[in-house]
Design an enzyme around this catalytic site. Sequence first.
Site, PDB file in Angstrom:
ATOM      1  N   GLY A   8      59.291  31.565  64.996  1.00 51.47           N
ATOM      2  CA  GLY A   8      59.514  31.367  63.308  1.00 51.47           C
ATOM      3  C   GLY A   8      60.790  30.721  63.047  1.00 51.47           C
ATOM      4  N   ASP A  13      63.910  33.295  57.453  1.00 54.40           N
ATOM      5  CA  ASP A  13      64.591  34.146  58.277  1.00 54.40           C
ATOM      6  C   ASP A  13      65.173  33.810  59.607  1.00 54.40           C
ATOM      7  OD1 ASP A  13      63.827  35.979  56.159  1.00 54.40           O
ATOM      8  OD2 ASP A  13      62.669  37.183  57.490  1.00 54.40           O
ATOM      9  N   ASP A  56      53.177  28.018  70.453  1.00 57.13           N
ATOM     10  CA  ASP A  56      52.281  28.687  69.134  1.00 57.13           C
ATOM     11  C   ASP A  56      51.949  30.015  69.602  1.00 57.13           C
ATOM     12  OD1 ASP A  56      50.520  27.122  66.893  1.00 57.13           O
ATOM     13  OD2 ASP A  56      50.006  29.108  67.500  1.00 57.13           O
ATOM     14  N   SER A 127      55.949  44.220  57.512  1.00 55.99           N
ATOM     15  CA  SER A 127      56.215  43.975  55.909  1.00 55.99           C
ATOM     16  C   SER A 127      55.876  45.011  55.107  1.00 55.99           C
ATOM     17  CB  SER A 127      55.418  42.650  55.583  1.00 55.99           C
ATOM     18  OG  SER A 127      55.190  42.685  54.346  1.00 55.99           O
ATOM     19  N   GLU A 129      54.179  44.672  52.621  1.00 59.27           N
ATOM     20  CA  GLU A 129      53.033  44.300  52.180  1.00 59.27           C
ATOM     21  C   GLU A 129      51.827  45.201  52.912  1.00 59.27           C
ATOM     22  OE1 GLU A 129      52.115  42.154  49.248  1.00 59.27           O
ATOM     23  OE2 GLU A 129      50.673  42.018  50.349  1.00 59.27           O
ATOM     24  N   TYR A 151      46.482  39.161  54.880  1.00 56.34           N
ATOM     25  CA  TYR A 151      47.964  39.114  55.414  1.00 56.34           C
ATOM     26  C   TYR A 151      48.367  40.651  55.736  1.00 56.34           C
ATOM     27  CZ  TYR A 151      53.115  38.879  55.615  1.00 56.34           C
ATOM     28  OH  TYR A 151      54.380  39.193  55.815  1.00 56.34           O
TER      29      TYR A 151
HETATM   30  P1  NAP Z   1      58.652  31.687  56.853  1.00 56.46           P
HETATM   31  O1  NAP Z   1      59.767  31.133  56.056  1.00 56.46           O
HETATM   32  O2  NAP Z   1      57.186  31.510  56.122  1.00 56.46           O
HETATM   33  O3  NAP Z   1      58.537  31.385  58.160  1.00 56.46           O
HETATM   34  C1  NAP Z   1      57.314  31.590  58.961  1.00 56.46           C
HETATM   35  C2  NAP Z   1      57.475  30.916  60.197  1.00 56.46           C
HETATM   36  O4  NAP Z   1      56.487  31.138  61.040  1.00 56.46           O
HETATM   37  C3  NAP Z   1      57.991  29.543  60.335  1.00 56.46           C
HETATM   38  O5  NAP Z   1      58.822  29.177  61.043  1.00 56.46           O
HETATM   39  C4  NAP Z   1      56.435  29.030  60.760  1.00 56.46           C
HETATM   40  O6  NAP Z   1      56.687  27.545  61.428  1.00 56.46           O
HETATM   41  C5  NAP Z   1      56.127  29.763  61.818  1.00 56.46           C
HETATM   42  N1  NAP Z   1      54.683  29.929  62.235  1.00 56.46           N
HETATM   43  C6  NAP Z   1      53.687  29.748  61.582  1.00 56.46           C
HETATM   44  N2  NAP Z   1      52.463  29.770  62.174  1.00 56.46           N
HETATM   45  C7  NAP Z   1      52.946  29.820  63.474  1.00 56.46           C
HETATM   46  C8  NAP Z   1      52.084  29.967  64.733  1.00 56.46           C
HETATM   47  N3  NAP Z   1      50.837  29.862  64.655  1.00 56.46           N
HETATM   48  N4  NAP Z   1      52.930  30.006  65.889  1.00 56.46           N
HETATM   49  C9  NAP Z   1      54.361  30.420  65.769  1.00 56.46           C
HETATM   50  N5  NAP Z   1      54.993  30.179  64.626  1.00 56.46           N
HETATM   51  C10 NAP Z   1      54.262  29.982  63.560  1.00 56.46           C
HETATM   52  O7  NAP Z   1      58.664  33.262  56.598  1.00 56.46           O
HETATM   53  P2  NAP Z   1      59.985  34.267  56.529  1.00 56.46           P
HETATM   54  O8  NAP Z   1      60.132  34.562  55.114  1.00 56.46           O
HETATM   55  O9  NAP Z   1      61.273  33.555  57.595  1.00 56.46           O
HETATM   56  O10 NAP Z   1      59.460  35.589  57.283  1.00 56.46           O
HETATM   57  C11 NAP Z   1      59.598  35.873  58.682  1.00 56.46           C
HETATM   58  C12 NAP Z   1      58.717  37.012  59.171  1.00 56.46           C
HETATM   59  O11 NAP Z   1      59.089  38.022  58.461  1.00 56.46           O
HETATM   60  C13 NAP Z   1      57.323  36.484  58.993  1.00 56.46           C
HETATM   61  O12 NAP Z   1      56.634  37.048  59.801  1.00 56.46           O
HETATM   62  C14 NAP Z   1      57.031  37.151  57.709  1.00 56.46           C
HETATM   63  O13 NAP Z   1      55.629  37.663  57.516  1.00 56.46           O
HETATM   64  C15 NAP Z   1      57.859  38.480  57.707  1.00 56.46           C
HETATM   65  N6  NAP Z   1      58.228  39.103  56.318  1.00 56.46           N
HETATM   66  C16 NAP Z   1      58.821  38.393  55.638  1.00 56.46           C
HETATM   67  C17 NAP Z   1      59.234  39.057  54.323  1.00 56.46           C
HETATM   68  C18 NAP Z   1      60.046  38.039  53.264  1.00 56.46           C
HETATM   69  O14 NAP Z   1      60.319  38.622  52.276  1.00 56.46           O
HETATM   70  N7  NAP Z   1      60.524  37.009  53.649  1.00 56.46           N
HETATM   71  C19 NAP Z   1      59.125  40.196  54.268  1.00 56.46           C
HETATM   72  C20 NAP Z   1      58.636  41.192  55.069  1.00 56.46           C
HETATM   73  C21 NAP Z   1      58.058  40.332  56.347  1.00 56.46           C
HETATM   74  P3  NAP Z   1      56.014  26.245  60.636  1.00 56.46           P
HETATM   75  O15 NAP Z   1      57.551  25.605  60.297  1.00 56.46           O
HETATM   76  O16 NAP Z   1      55.754  25.442  61.978  1.00 56.46           O
HETATM   77  O17 NAP Z   1      55.274  26.489  59.787  1.00 56.46           O
HETATM   78  O1  G4F Z   2      56.659  35.740  46.066  1.00 53.39           O
HETATM   79  P1  G4F Z   2      55.409  36.346  46.298  1.00 53.39           P
HETATM   80  O2  G4F Z   2      54.314  35.347  46.829  1.00 53.39           O
HETATM   81  O3  G4F Z   2      55.798  37.522  47.624  1.00 53.39           O
HETATM   82  P2  G4F Z   2      54.663  38.514  47.987  1.00 53.39           P
HETATM   83  O4  G4F Z   2      53.340  38.411  48.020  1.00 53.39           O
HETATM   84  O5  G4F Z   2      55.315  39.705  47.664  1.00 53.39           O
HETATM   85  O6  G4F Z   2      55.145  38.300  49.732  1.00 53.39           O
HETATM   86  C1  G4F Z   2      56.264  38.259  50.136  1.00 53.39           C
HETATM   87  O7  G4F Z   2      56.744  39.380  50.471  1.00 53.39           O
HETATM   88  C2  G4F Z   2      56.240  40.256  51.785  1.00 53.39           C
HETATM   89  C3  G4F Z   2      56.993  41.523  51.509  1.00 53.39           C
HETATM   90  O8  G4F Z   2      56.399  42.365  50.951  1.00 53.39           O
HETATM   91  C4  G4F Z   2      56.196  39.611  52.688  1.00 53.39           C
HETATM   92  F1  G4F Z   2      55.790  40.256  53.868  1.00 53.39           F
HETATM   93  C5  G4F Z   2      55.253  38.266  52.611  1.00 53.39           C
HETATM   94  O9  G4F Z   2      55.511  37.371  53.876  1.00 53.39           O
HETATM   95  C6  G4F Z   2      55.940  37.450  51.578  1.00 53.39           C
HETATM   96  O10 G4F Z   2      57.371  36.827  51.910  1.00 53.39           O
HETATM   97  O11 G4F Z   2      54.617  37.154  45.200  1.00 53.39           O
HETATM   98  C7  G4F Z   2      55.737  38.352  44.380  1.00 53.39           C
HETATM   99  C8  G4F Z   2      54.961  38.750  43.247  1.00 53.39           C
HETATM  100  C9  G4F Z   2      53.248  38.985  43.793  1.00 53.39           C
HETATM  101  O12 G4F Z   2      52.992  40.286  42.977  1.00 53.39           O
HETATM  102  C10 G4F Z   2      52.593  37.956  42.823  1.00 53.39           C
HETATM  103  O13 G4F Z   2      51.173  38.236  42.324  1.00 53.39           O
HETATM  104  O14 G4F Z   2      54.863  37.542  42.302  1.00 53.39           O
HETATM  105  C11 G4F Z   2      53.359  37.317  41.738  1.00 53.39           C
HETATM  106  N1  G4F Z   2      53.466  36.261  41.089  1.00 53.39           N
HETATM  107  C12 G4F Z   2      53.259  35.778  39.762  1.00 53.39           C
HETATM  108  N2  G4F Z   2      53.142  34.618  39.716  1.00 53.39           N
HETATM  109  C13 G4F Z   2      53.468  35.450  41.861  1.00 53.39           C
HETATM  110  C14 G4F Z   2      53.177  34.071  40.876  1.00 53.39           C
HETATM  111  N3  G4F Z   2      53.574  34.649  43.328  1.00 53.39           N
HETATM  112  C15 G4F Z   2      53.540  33.737  43.614  1.00 53.39           C
HETATM  113  N4  G4F Z   2      53.768  33.217  44.802  1.00 53.39           N
HETATM  114  N5  G4F Z   2      53.378  32.356  42.692  1.00 53.39           N
HETATM  115  C16 G4F Z   2      53.267  32.645  41.447  1.00 53.39           C
HETATM  116  O15 G4F Z   2      52.913  31.852  40.582  1.00 53.39           O
END
Ligand code: NAP
Ligand code: G4F
Length: 327
Positions: A8, A13, A56, A127, A129, A151
């Site tokens: 990733g 991140d 991958d 997460s 989630e 997810y």
């Molecule tokens: P992100 O920006 O969506 O990055 C996801 C990464 O996963 C990208 O580098 C993507 O690569 C890679 N990926 C997708 N499919 C893949 C595959 N088949 N094989 C290998 N790599 C693959 O996510 P992020 O916000 O940095 O989050 C990092 C991690 O933390 C994720 O696992 C996410 O679910 C988890 N997480 C995030 C949050 C949050 O709020 N940000 C909270 C809790 C947990 P490409 O560029 O090739 O698509």
């Molecule tokens: O920004 P979101 O899409 O983030 P969500 O679903 O909380 O997930 C993110 O945080 C998780 C950690 O809890 C990660 F694991 C996950 O990978 C990701 O980074 O949506 C946040 C909230 C939701 O309740 C959604 O229903 O915002 C609400 N929302 C309202 N309008 C929207 C929208 N979300 C999106 N993406 N787009 C809208 O137009």
Amino acid sequence: MPTALITGITGQDGLYLAELLLAKGYDVHGLIRGQNNPRRDLVADLVPDVRLHNGDLTDMSSLIRALRDSDPDEVYNLGAISYVAYSWENAALTTDVTGKGVLNLLEAVRLHAADEPGRVRFYQASSSEMFGKVQETPQRETTLLWPRSPYGVSKVFGHHMTINYRESYGMHASSGILFNHESPRRGHEFVTRKVTRAVARISLGLADHVTLGNLDARRDWGFAGDYVEAMWLMLQQPEGGDFVVATGETHSVRDLLDLAFGHVGIDDWTPHVRQDPRYRRPAEVDELVGDASKAREVLGWKPKVTFPELVTMMVDADLEATRQGWT
Ligand code: NAP
Ligand code: G4F
């Protein structure tokens, strides 16, 4: 010099973590997928010292090769299909990448370090989630998991598999249960960045509204730069473990709109926000708020950036990017 492999690496991140580890003197390797990944240049620009390996999470042999070629001390599994809404449209693919991909990597690490279990330390990006239909507030490491999306279900699988590898094979495997964390590098599909980009465009006269879904959803939003430090701290502990990483504050999408529009001098955002059921989810996670006491006590971690500072930082970055034509 310690060596780390990050999956990733092209994501939000992955980039912050690579910067952190490089600053600490690590030799950093990243797994990148696809024959011509459009984000390869971004990685090369921001973290040119990272060495990239093609692979991958769904392709076990590519993981084994990446481990052989990098021979890391620490593996950070950040790769995933991470957009919750998309996971309903592609549930099987999400399960393969976000769920089974964790097993593929754990197994590849186990085989790679079969001589000495625990030699390679493993971090899994779990997460908030996973808490979904929350059974306790605030949520902590012991709160019952009740995921509400493909997810979330996939993350629960990866989370328990990480614990299982720790318990079965003595691996140093940790799971960070991270609550939402954002930054100017956040993908445009997530609500914070969707709002801050729109606010920048509206304030510069390039758009007049943004269309959103559920404005009442509440999240515990922190800054990604703070959260990657917690990932690293987990792997510096004598043993692996599970840690909630959160600010302990919850805010609604409406609060986000108040702050983002307020920062550009728009006090009444209602004329600029439309709602469309298309952005609502089949099952919503209404409210998340984490209790990060364990991370504070064991890791000495606490967030530095507040929610208003985070929103301001993101709006300012999007104003600059819009003015410069970068976005
Ligand atoms: P992100 O920006 O969506 O990055 C996801 C990464 O996963 C990208 O580098 C993507 O690569 C890679 N990926 C997708 N499919 C893949 C595959 N088949 N094989 C290998 N790599 C693959 O996510 P992020 O916000 O940095 O989050 C990092 C991690 O933390 C994720 O696992 C996410 O679910 C988890 N997480 C995030 C949050 C949050 O709020 N940000 C909270 C809790 C947990 P490409 O560029 O090739 O698509
Ligand atoms: O920004 P979101 O899409 O983030 P969500 O679903 O909380 O997930 C993110 O945080 C998780 C950690 O809890 C990660 F694991 C996950 O990978 C990701 O980074 O949506 C946040 C909230 C939701 O309740 C959604 O229903 O915002 C609400 N929302 C309202 N309008 C929207 C929208 N979300 C999106 N993406 N787009 C809208 O137009």
